[in-house]
Design a protein around this motif. Structure first.
Motif, PDB file in Angstrom:
ATOM      1  N   ALA A 129     -11.275 -47.732 107.347  1.00 42.73           N
ATOM      2  CA  ALA A 129     -11.387 -48.618 108.510  1.00 42.73           C
ATOM      3  C   ALA A 129     -11.214 -50.068 108.097  1.00 42.73           C
ATOM      4  CB  ALA A 129     -12.729 -48.424 109.201  1.00 42.73           C
ATOM      5  N   ARG A 130     -10.568 -50.834 108.947  1.00 40.67           N
ATOM      6  CA  ARG A 130     -10.503 -52.292 108.779  1.00 40.67           C
ATOM      7  C   ARG A 130     -11.736 -52.871 109.455  1.00 40.67           C
ATOM      8  NH1 ARG A 130      -6.615 -56.520 109.044  1.00 40.67           N
ATOM      9  NH2 ARG A 130      -7.777 -58.434 108.552  1.00 40.67           N
ATOM     10  N   VAL A 131     -12.625 -53.484 108.684  1.00 42.14           N
ATOM     11  CA  VAL A 131     -13.907 -53.962 109.196  1.00 42.14           C
ATOM     12  C   VAL A 131     -13.831 -55.477 109.417  1.00 42.14           C
ATOM     13  CG1 VAL A 131     -16.381 -54.121 108.773  1.00 42.14           C
ATOM     14  CG2 VAL A 131     -15.103 -52.136 107.944  1.00 42.14           C
ATOM     15  N   LEU A 132     -14.171 -55.910 110.631  1.00 42.82           N
ATOM     16  CA  LEU A 132     -14.223 -57.333 110.962  1.00 42.82           C
ATOM     17  C   LEU A 132     -15.577 -57.660 111.569  1.00 42.82           C
ATOM     18  CD1 LEU A 132     -11.077 -56.305 111.898  1.00 42.82           C
ATOM     19  CD2 LEU A 132     -10.837 -58.774 111.825  1.00 42.82           C
ATOM     20  N   ARG A 133     -16.040 -58.897 111.358  1.00 41.78           N
ATOM     21  CA  ARG A 133     -17.371 -59.322 111.792  1.00 41.78           C
ATOM     22  C   ARG A 133     -17.272 -60.623 112.576  1.00 41.78           C
ATOM     23  NH1 ARG A 133     -20.515 -59.281 106.087  1.00 41.78           N
ATOM     24  NH2 ARG A 133     -21.794 -60.729 107.314  1.00 41.78           N
TER      25      ARG A 133
END
Length: 806
Positions: free
Chosen positions: A776-780
């Motif tokens: 998964a590409r994780v963004l915050r």
């Protein structure tokens, strides 16, 4: 002198000979400027170092000053004339370093005293005797807990459980949740119990006290503070019948009390560069004292009588707005600006400004790191150095005197303050000057009428309400200007932040000021500016980069909370949760161009998911509201019901199997499969879980579902219903996640809605690693701002608002 005479004779007859300030031929008196700036910078450097480092800097500067002075006096050889001229400037700068570093070192020695530092390092539970320095201020919380109050105080005695005492006054901050702290006045002496912790640094705060329970009061606050409290409370009562926006703005405009100011109005003022109107500044002082001066002249009072009345007005106004360090600073700057305006003697005002800066920094070195102090000094400097010359130049070109003054003052203040604002915010405002220009005519009447309402409130409440009603009309105009300015596209352009960005804009501004003094370069600058505006601005308006084309979901950066937007059609969207505060979600919806909310979905009623519900309704039609069937906690339920009732919107509890469709969005409720009771958090584990499809992209929105609800979903819902391309990670990325649930979702993109520096440990590093390992590409939102997933036609992409603005 003879060469300068003809130029003065060519001026318009009504322009004072010595009033031009920075006009051609006038040389500003900057003899004390080097001393003031050096003291300021030395104090600022000291705040971020130690007492020993500041002492060393002072000693080195003192030695260099002695050597340079001896050389200039001929004791070490006779220097040439140019060397003498610049040598004395160097001596003034070195003396400023000595003064600033020495004063700061003395305060740092107190701040870093070993007894207090030992208690802080051990995080000791203490009984503290303290004196309140300023009004308690609420800070926004992320959950349904009571609002935390931030109280600035002087800690005079600390006693640990063993009876060991540490005496001596040091600065501290108190974090308190008990409502009894809210009613304290500056100067009040109290005792409180709590645990000490280390401050963030960069100021003179020695310790942070997390208070336990209410404070114990010792006597009453000083009479000036009690008098100010009576007048401030009277002003709030007089403003109570007014609408929320002008009624909340007026106390902020007059005395800096923004407790009733709606967050969305505060956000508008910030976006348009008008936040200085919400805080006590030198302009407030100048307006009030200037009004008294005009009345004195109208009554034909003598100079001494007028001066005495102005001094009384100044002292009374300082008492009204509370004599905190920031107010004293504003009084000093306002008095200098008023003196320059009244006498036209800018050559005397500039040394006075430099002397005031030096004295204030030496008395309170912490001001060196205060952005408000920097803005106040820069604005006053711009008023003295730039505004007179610009005003006279406009008048020579046929502009009426009043209009010339109105144009020159906000433009000069904005140019002088621009580098500081850019360094703090990372933006350059295109609407600040016109917005402040439109605000100028109404600020003075609103301020004077507001002060009159406060003064009348104890003796004539009806008269106070009438004065407040009159003042509300200028306040309404300010609210309108801020709202319209904030709504303009491309009103704020991105700019490098921090010290580098501030220095860059200062260099650009200085270069422009030098260039426009020559006719050829002035025309060249005008052509370049017009070309940039006509060329770059339409591009930014038509392709601003946000929202990105083809977006299917945006996770809004609203702090420690959730707010998700799904596009239905142009200008219409579904909103899932609203974050903790109205301004955050309202700003996100504005950036996305959402004018109508087809459906508002509440996953559960915790404050970090419903606290911003009023922001969704602000200026928008909300067609329907869907909620879970678990109506806890009651406060969150009441917030949603009140907002829906005020907007005339039906509120519908939904359960598993509910479906909704409009435009590009399809929604289905897949959880909770049954009520969960006795879990770690029942409201979280009864969150409404939505499976959405937007333009062929599957999205899973699990609210704050924790391990218990995630396992229940695995047991009762088909795996295909859980599978998603985009996952809004549950509960801000907490550790309470079921690995099998995450494996069943198998997202390509994981969006984490989380606040900066939250005290919950969100997001959990182990969870982020697990999501990343599954591809998964994780963004915050805390690091990337607003997050968007985009259907490119050939796959799924991610765009952040920060990257789109580069």
């Amino acid at each position: 002198m003879a060469a300068r005479g003809p130029r003065r004779d060519d001026r318009a007859p009504d322009v004072p000979v010595d009033g031009g300030g920075a006009t051609a031929g006038d040389v500003p008196d900057l003899r004390l400027a080097g001393l003031a700036v050096a003291a300021w910078l030395a104090a600022l450097a000291g705040l971020h170092s130690t007492a020993r480092a500041s002492t060393t800097l002072a000693a080195v500067a003192a030695g260099l000053a002695l050597l340079t002075g001896a050389h200039l006096c001929g004791l070490l050889g006779r220097p040439a004339a140019p060397v003498r001229r610049f040598g004395w400037i160097a001596v003034a700068v070195l003396l400023g370093v000595v003064c600033g570093a020495t004063a700061t070192a003395a305060r740092l020695a107190v701040r870093d005293a070993a007894p207090v530092r030992a208690l802080v390092t051990e995080r000791t539970l203490v009984t503290a005797e303290l004196v309140v320095r300023d009004d308690p201020r609420p800070i926004r919380g992320a959950t349904g807990r009571p609002a935390t109050l931030l109280v600035s105080a002087d800690l005079t005695r600390l006693t640990d459980p063993t009876g060991r005492r540490v005496t001596g006054t040091v600065r501290g901050l108190v974090l308190a949740n008990d409502p009894a702290w809210r009613t304290l006045l500056p100067g009040q002496r109290v005792t409180a119990k709590g645990r000490l912790s280390a401050p963030r640094g960069g100021d003179l705060t020695a310790a942070v006290l997390s208070a336990i329970g209410p404070p114990t009061r010792h006597g009453a606050a000083p009479w000036p503070q009690r008098a100010a409290g009576v007048l401030r409370a009277g002003l709030q009562r007089a403003c109570a019948p007014l609408p929320d926006a002008p009624g909340g703005l007026l106390p902020g405009l007059v005395v800096g009390d923004t407790s009733r100011l709606p967050p969305e109005v505060e956000e508008d003022f910030r976006a348009t560069g008008m936040t200085h109107l919400n805080a006590v500044s030198g302009s407030n002082v100048a307006i009030v004292v200037g009004a008294v001066l005009l009345l004195a002249r109208w009554a034909r009072a003598g100079p001494r009588t007028a001066a005495a009345l102005c001094v009384l007005a100044l002292v009374g106004f300082v008492i009204l707005v509370r004599p905190s360090p920031s107010v004293v600073r504003a009084a000093a700057m306002g008095a200098i600006g008023l003196a320059a305006l009244a006498t036209g003697r800018t050559r005397a005002a500039l040394p006075a400004l430099a002397a005031a800066v030096t004295v204030l920094v030496l008395v309170d070195p912490e001001l060196a790191g205060d952005p408000g102090f920097a803005l106040s000094v820069c604005a006053t400097g711009g008023l003295l150095l730039l505004a007179p010359g610009w005003r006279d130049g406009l008048r020579r070109r046929g502009v009426p005197p009043g209009l010339a003054e109105a144009l020159a003052v906000p433009a000069a203040a904005q140019l002088a303050c621009g580098p500081v604002i850019a360094g703090i915010s990372g933006t350059v405002s295109l609407v600040a000057v016109p917005a402040n220009l439109l605000a100028v005519p109404v600020v003075a009447p609103a301020t004077v009428l507001g002060v009159l309402a406060a003064v009348l409130s104890p003796v004539w409440p009806a008269g106070a309400e009438f004065a407040a009603w009159l003042a509300s009309w200028p306040a309404r105009w300010l609210v309108t200007v801020a709202g319209q300015g904030a709504g303009l596209p491309a009103g704020n352009l991105p700019w490098p932040g921090g010290v580098g960005g501030a220095l860059l804009l200062a260099a650009v501004s200085l270069a422009l000021l030098v260039a426009v003094r020559r006719p050829v370069l002035r025309r060249l600058v005008a052509v370049v500016v017009v070309a940039v505006v006509l060329g770059a601005l339409p591009v930014r308006l038509l392709a601003a980069g946000w929202p990105p084309p083809g977006w299917v979901i945006v996770a809004c950066a609203v702090g420690q909370g959730d707010a998700v937007v799904l596009p239905v059609a142009a200008g219409r969207a579904v909103v899932v949760d609203t974050g903790p505060d109205p301004s955050g979600v309202d700003g996100c919806l504005r950036r996305l161009g959402v004018r109508e909310v087809s459906l508002l979905v509440v996953s559960h009623f915790h404050a970090d998911h419903v606290g911003g519900v009023a922001g969704v309704f602000r200026g928008r039609r909300v067609a329907a509201v869907a909620t879970p069937q678990w109506f806890e906690p009651p406060y969150g339920v009441a917030q949603v019901r009140d907002a829906a009732r005020g907007g005339g919107t039906p509120l519908t509890p939904v359960q598993v199997g509910w479906r909704w469709r409009a435009g590009a969005v399809e929604l289905a409720a897949i959880g909770p499969p049954y009520p969960l009771r006795g879990s770690r958090s029942d409201p979280n584990n009864n969150s409404l879980v939505l499976a959405a499809t937007v333009r062929g992209v599957r999205i899973l929105l699990p609210g704050d579902a924790e391990t218990e609800e995630q396992r229940a979903l695995l047991e009762t819902v088909p795996a295909a219903a859980i599978r998603a391309d985009v996952l809004k990670v549950a509960h801000h990325g907490s550790a309470y996640q079921d690995p099998e649930f995450l494996a069943a979702v198998r997202p390509a993109v994981a969006l984490v809605c989380v606040g900066v520096d939250n005290d919950y440990g969100h997001p959990n590093p182990g969870l982020l690693d697990r999501l990343t390992r599954t591809g998964a590409r994780v963004l915050r939102t805390d690091t990337d701002g607003d997050l968007a997933a985009v259907n490119t036609g050939g796959g799924l992409a991610v765009v952040t608002r920060r990257s789109s603005r580069r």
